[in-house]
Design a protein around this motif. Structure first.
Motif: not given
Length: 339
Positions: A118-135
């Motif tokens: 649980g969280s109120n929000g995520i700030f994310l810097k990550a590679p633009d690859i399909p498995e991360i987009a799906a996550a």
């Protein structure tokens, strides 16, 4: 005039009679223009006050998930911590998940774990690859909004992107390098931390296009996968310099600038123009020493505030009409460094 407030409350806020407010709200004549403006202003003030009351005591737990060199993740962490107190009466707490290099599978597992916890929000810097987009999509379906930082995942269900226009940044770098090199024929070394990050790819695309269209006599030599880490980046730069004798300028997209400067010095090669990104501690020292020419900077505190506002809007704590704007690209030289 649509509004959610009692007529008597608007009258009290505006300092006019209930009858006058009633006439304005129903569009009847006989009210002076400045009185109408005062009533409109009173309604806006009441809307602001209602938002503040709605924020009072609200607590937001954020997760900052980043893959970037430590000097940059620490700068982002410091910017977020500096901005959170200014968002009072809302209370923010952040959990930090920072790594210089992180396998995609580990990023996916981390995002899934946050979704479960649980969280109120995520700030994310990550590679633009399909498995991360799906996550990211799974996280959003669990009810947690995601804001991407610096580099975007546009094919995911992320809430918003916060950062500069990366293509415009690349074009700006091309303009500066081309103008400063003048009529000289030379190659420009373009360094990326990794070709997995969309933001870096967009900066390179903008740079290549602007250079090709405006400075066709300048060539490009590119390197990547140093991850912005000094030792790995320095080795890649020394190899590139050994094979490309015409390199005379640098556009550093991915960082590791101290090691790039050192590599030029060790190879006894002049670097006539050097453009980097972000006003971190390394770049401040390099600017002061005149080892780099300019830094394309954006205010990380402004970015963190914008990201927090996106989360508050998504959680219903601010009206949807409150939308932060894009980050400005600032050109920082040794002569205009902020205090």
């Amino acid at each position: 005039m649509a509004h959610p407030f009692l007529v008597k409350d608007i009258a009290l806020q505006a300092g006019v009679s209930i009858a006058t407010v009633d006439r304005v709200l129903h569009g009847r004549s006989g009210v002076r223009r400045h009185t109408i403006r005062r009533i409109e202003q009173a309604i806006r003030e009441l809307e602001t006050q209602r938002s503040q009351l709605g924020l009072s005591g609200r607590k937001f737990i954020l997760d900052l998930v980043m893959e970037a060199p430590m000097r940059f993740t620490e700068a982002v962490r410091a910017a977020l911590e500096a901005e959170m107190p200014g968002l009072h009466p809302a209370v923010f707490r952040a959990r930090h998940h920072l790594a210089e290099v992180r396998a995609a599978a580990n990023t996916v597992a981390l995002l899934d774990a946050i979704a479960r916890r649980g969280s109120n929000g995520i700030f994310l810097k990550a590679p633009d690859i399909p498995e991360i987009a799906a996550a990211v999509d799974r996280v959003v379906r669990s009810g947690i909004p995601v804001v991407t930082l610096v580099t975007d995942l546009p094919n995911s269900r992320r809430l918003a992107y916060v950062g500069i226009d990366n293509r415009a940044a690349g074009e700006t770098a091309a303009y500066l390098i081309g103008a400063w090199l003048g009529e000289r024929r030379a190659d420009v070394l373009v360094t990326l931390s990794s070709n997995r990050f969309r933001g870096e790819e967009e900066r390179e695309i903008g740079f290549r296009r602007a250079l090709r269209e405006n400075f066709p006599d300048l060539g490009i030599v590119d390197i990547s996968e140093g991850h912005g880490i000094d030792r790995a980046t320095g080795e890649l730069v020394r190899t590139a310099l050994a094979h490309h004798p015409d390199v005379a300028a640098v556009y550093s997209i991915g960082g590791g600038n101290a090691s790039i400067v050192q590599a030029f010095a060790e190879m006894k090669r002049p670097c006539l123009v050097f453009i980097g990104h972000d006003l971190d501690a390394d770049n401040i020292d390099l600017l002061r020493g005149r080892h780099i020419s300019a830094v394309l900077h954006h205010d990380l505190r402004q970015d963190m505030r914008s990201a927090c506002i996106h989360i508050m809007r998504a959680q219903g704590a601010l009206p949807r009409s409150v939308a932060p704007g894009a980050s400005n690209i600032q050109i920082i030289t040794p002569f205009n460094m902020p205090a």
